[in-house]
Design a protein around this motif. Sequence first.
Motif, PDB file in Angstrom:
ATOM      1  N   TYR A 124     -37.191  59.284 -72.938  1.00 14.53           N
ATOM      2  CA  TYR A 124     -37.973  60.833 -73.537  1.00 14.53           C
ATOM      3  C   TYR A 124     -37.214  62.017 -73.934  1.00 14.53           C
ATOM      4  O   TYR A 124     -37.702  62.774 -75.828  1.00 14.53           O
ATOM      5  N   PHE A 125     -36.456  62.332 -73.824  1.00 19.23           N
ATOM      6  CA  PHE A 125     -35.499  63.231 -74.571  1.00 19.23           C
ATOM      7  C   PHE A 125     -35.434  63.232 -75.612  1.00 19.23           C
ATOM      8  O   PHE A 125     -34.931  63.995 -76.482  1.00 19.23           O
ATOM      9  N   SER A 126     -34.748  61.437 -75.801  1.00 14.67           N
ATOM     10  CA  SER A 126     -34.236  61.345 -76.827  1.00 14.67           C
ATOM     11  C   SER A 126     -35.151  60.697 -77.792  1.00 14.67           C
ATOM     12  O   SER A 126     -34.766  61.770 -79.241  1.00 14.67           O
ATOM     13  N   GLU A 127     -36.405  60.681 -78.101  1.00 12.77           N
ATOM     14  CA  GLU A 127     -36.958  60.052 -79.035  1.00 12.77           C
ATOM     15  C   GLU A 127     -38.331  61.196 -78.890  1.00 12.77           C
ATOM     16  O   GLU A 127     -38.737  61.590 -80.316  1.00 12.77           O
ATOM     17  N   GLU A 128     -38.323  61.759 -78.051  1.00 16.63           N
ATOM     18  CA  GLU A 128     -39.757  63.322 -78.061  1.00 16.63           C
ATOM     19  C   GLU A 128     -38.897  64.168 -78.723  1.00 16.63           C
ATOM     20  O   GLU A 128     -39.517  65.239 -79.458  1.00 16.63           O
ATOM     21  N   LEU A 129     -37.870  64.618 -77.641  1.00 15.90           N
ATOM     22  CA  LEU A 129     -37.252  65.933 -77.898  1.00 15.90           C
ATOM     23  C   LEU A 129     -36.158  65.752 -78.831  1.00 15.90           C
ATOM     24  O   LEU A 129     -35.557  67.058 -78.874  1.00 15.90           O
ATOM     25  N   ASN A 130     -36.293  64.839 -79.925  1.00 14.79           N
ATOM     26  CA  ASN A 130     -34.917  65.162 -80.407  1.00 14.79           C
ATOM     27  C   ASN A 130     -33.308  65.101 -80.278  1.00 14.79           C
ATOM     28  O   ASN A 130     -33.061  65.482 -80.949  1.00 14.79           O
ATOM     29  N   LEU A 131     -33.059  64.805 -79.007  1.00  8.17           N
ATOM     30  CA  LEU A 131     -31.837  65.150 -78.698  1.00  8.17           C
ATOM     31  C   LEU A 131     -31.339  63.688 -79.164  1.00  8.17           C
ATOM     32  O   LEU A 131     -31.590  62.523 -79.325  1.00  8.17           O
ATOM     33  N   ASN A 132     -30.213  63.884 -79.520  1.00  6.79           N
ATOM     34  CA  ASN A 132     -28.966  62.918 -79.710  1.00  6.79           C
ATOM     35  C   ASN A 132     -28.678  62.224 -78.678  1.00  6.79           C
ATOM     36  O   ASN A 132     -28.924  63.306 -77.344  1.00  6.79           O
ATOM     37  N   LEU A 133     -28.361  60.765 -78.727  1.00  8.22           N
ATOM     38  CA  LEU A 133     -27.906  59.980 -77.443  1.00  8.22           C
ATOM     39  C   LEU A 133     -27.251  60.524 -76.686  1.00  8.22           C
ATOM     40  O   LEU A 133     -27.274  60.457 -75.273  1.00  8.22           O
ATOM     41  N   THR A 134     -26.411  61.614 -77.183  1.00  5.08           N
ATOM     42  CA  THR A 134     -24.639  61.737 -76.303  1.00  5.08           C
ATOM     43  C   THR A 134     -25.740  63.049 -75.293  1.00  5.08           C
ATOM     44  O   THR A 134     -25.362  62.670 -73.936  1.00  5.08           O
ATOM     45  N   GLU A 135     -25.916  64.064 -76.201  1.00  2.00           N
ATOM     46  CA  GLU A 135     -27.243  65.076 -75.696  1.00  2.00           C
ATOM     47  C   GLU A 135     -28.206  64.997 -74.561  1.00  2.00           C
ATOM     48  O   GLU A 135     -28.495  64.797 -73.419  1.00  2.00           O
ATOM     49  N   ALA A 136     -28.918  63.762 -74.743  1.00  2.00           N
ATOM     50  CA  ALA A 136     -29.623  62.742 -74.302  1.00  2.00           C
ATOM     51  C   ALA A 136     -28.837  62.484 -72.888  1.00  2.00           C
ATOM     52  O   ALA A 136     -29.813  62.429 -71.629  1.00  2.00           O
ATOM     53  N   ALA A 137     -28.098  61.545 -72.926  1.00  2.00           N
ATOM     54  CA  ALA A 137     -27.507  61.394 -71.667  1.00  2.00           C
ATOM     55  C   ALA A 137     -27.481  61.987 -71.035  1.00  2.00           C
ATOM     56  O   ALA A 137     -27.233  62.293 -69.124  1.00  2.00           O
ATOM     57  N   TRP A 138     -26.199  63.202 -71.562  1.00  2.00           N
ATOM     58  CA  TRP A 138     -26.122  64.301 -70.319  1.00  2.00           C
ATOM     59  C   TRP A 138     -26.964  64.801 -69.876  1.00  2.00           C
ATOM     60  O   TRP A 138     -26.927  65.436 -68.352  1.00  2.00           O
ATOM     61  N   VAL A 139     -27.882  65.568 -70.176  1.00  2.00           N
ATOM     62  CA  VAL A 139     -29.418  65.933 -69.429  1.00  2.00           C
ATOM     63  C   VAL A 139     -29.521  65.318 -69.176  1.00  2.00           C
ATOM     64  O   VAL A 139     -30.646  66.178 -67.963  1.00  2.00           O
ATOM     65  N   SER A 140     -29.424  63.764 -69.078  1.00  2.00           N
ATOM     66  CA  SER A 140     -30.444  63.116 -67.835  1.00  2.00           C
ATOM     67  C   SER A 140     -29.759  63.161 -66.300  1.00  2.00           C
ATOM     68  O   SER A 140     -30.771  62.488 -65.237  1.00  2.00           O
ATOM     69  N   ILE A 141     -28.405  63.747 -65.911  1.00  2.00           N
ATOM     70  CA  ILE A 141     -28.494  63.885 -65.093  1.00  2.00           C
ATOM     71  C   ILE A 141     -28.220  64.712 -64.679  1.00  2.00           C
ATOM     72  O   ILE A 141     -28.294  65.090 -63.024  1.00  2.00           O
ATOM     73  N   LEU A 142     -29.032  65.982 -65.428  1.00  2.59           N
ATOM     74  CA  LEU A 142     -29.208  67.328 -64.809  1.00  2.59           C
ATOM     75  C   LEU A 142     -30.396  66.894 -63.066  1.00  2.59           C
ATOM     76  O   LEU A 142     -30.430  67.870 -62.575  1.00  2.59           O
ATOM     77  N   PRO A 143     -31.630  66.513 -63.811  1.00  2.00           N
ATOM     78  CA  PRO A 143     -32.547  66.972 -62.913  1.00  2.00           C
ATOM     79  C   PRO A 143     -31.967  66.074 -60.852  1.00  2.00           C
ATOM     80  O   PRO A 143     -31.545  66.733 -60.240  1.00  2.00           O
ATOM     81  N   PRO A 144     -30.954  64.864 -61.261  1.00  2.00           N
ATOM     82  CA  PRO A 144     -30.034  64.355 -60.119  1.00  2.00           C
ATOM     83  C   PRO A 144     -29.107  65.658 -59.605  1.00  2.00           C
ATOM     84  O   PRO A 144     -28.484  66.045 -58.169  1.00  2.00           O
ATOM     85  N   LEU A 145     -28.530  66.349 -60.721  1.00  2.00           N
ATOM     86  CA  LEU A 145     -27.554  66.869 -59.665  1.00  2.00           C
ATOM     87  C   LEU A 145     -27.908  68.521 -58.892  1.00  2.00           C
ATOM     88  O   LEU A 145     -27.872  68.890 -57.808  1.00  2.00           O
ATOM     89  N   ALA A 146     -29.146  68.955 -59.983  1.00  2.00           N
ATOM     90  CA  ALA A 146     -29.858  69.644 -59.317  1.00  2.00           C
ATOM     91  C   ALA A 146     -30.450  69.617 -57.687  1.00  2.00           C
ATOM     92  O   ALA A 146     -31.036  70.604 -56.625  1.00  2.00           O
ATOM     93  N   SER A 147     -30.399  67.886 -57.842  1.00  2.00           N
ATOM     94  CA  SER A 147     -31.220  67.995 -56.145  1.00  2.00           C
ATOM     95  C   SER A 147     -30.719  68.025 -55.116  1.00  2.00           C
ATOM     96  O   SER A 147     -30.760  68.578 -53.825  1.00  2.00           O
ATOM     97  N   VAL A 148     -29.155  67.985 -55.437  1.00  2.00           N
ATOM     98  CA  VAL A 148     -28.491  68.394 -54.490  1.00  2.00           C
ATOM     99  C   VAL A 148     -28.217  69.567 -54.181  1.00  2.00           C
ATOM    100  O   VAL A 148     -28.052  69.557 -52.626  1.00  2.00           O
TER     101      VAL A 148
END
Length: 196
Positions: free
Chosen positions: A22-46
């Motif tokens: 979703y981050f990559s295709e819908e929000l047009n983040l490049n693959l590296t950005e999409a990978a990095w932002v995908s880890i934000l929800p689990p980190l915030a959950s801590v």
Amino acid sequence: MIYTHFCGSWGHYTCLSWLPTYFSEELNLNLTEAAWVSILPPLASVFVTSVASQFADNLISNGTEITKVRKICQSIAFLAPAICMTLSSVDLGLEPWEVVGILTGGLALSSFALSGLYCTHQDMSPEYASILLGITNTVGAVPGIIGVALTGFVLDSTHSWSISLFAPSIFFYLTGTIVWLSFASSKPQNFSKADR
């Protein structure tokens, strides 16, 4: 408890699997950005987990009934991501990083379930909590199989992230909240045959 666990797992597993795409295709983040932002929800959950546990403990120590505490925490765990997914799925003209922030916040707040549903097994029966959790978790694993595949099928059919990813999760979060508020109880249960 079984249905609530299923509902929470639907949102968790589908987002865990599909948010990078979703981050990559819908929000047009490049693959590296999409990978990095995908880890934000689990980190915030801590962080949210420690806040949720303190919140629940403070309510209990101030005399709030345990069932009420579990209902409050589980409602936060379901309504926060439902609201954030709704905001993300409607066209509000948000920047991609704002959508990432909204989704991260909502999914992080779903960690309140650790002070809601996940404590209820122990509240009901300390002796059989592991068995109760095993039962609800078995059903809760089903969305990891069905939900993830169904999301992909619906996405291929509709080309809509709102319909494929967000709408089903919102539905399960809302109906899970209704069921939880209607039926959940932390009242201790005695499952021993000798005491029946």
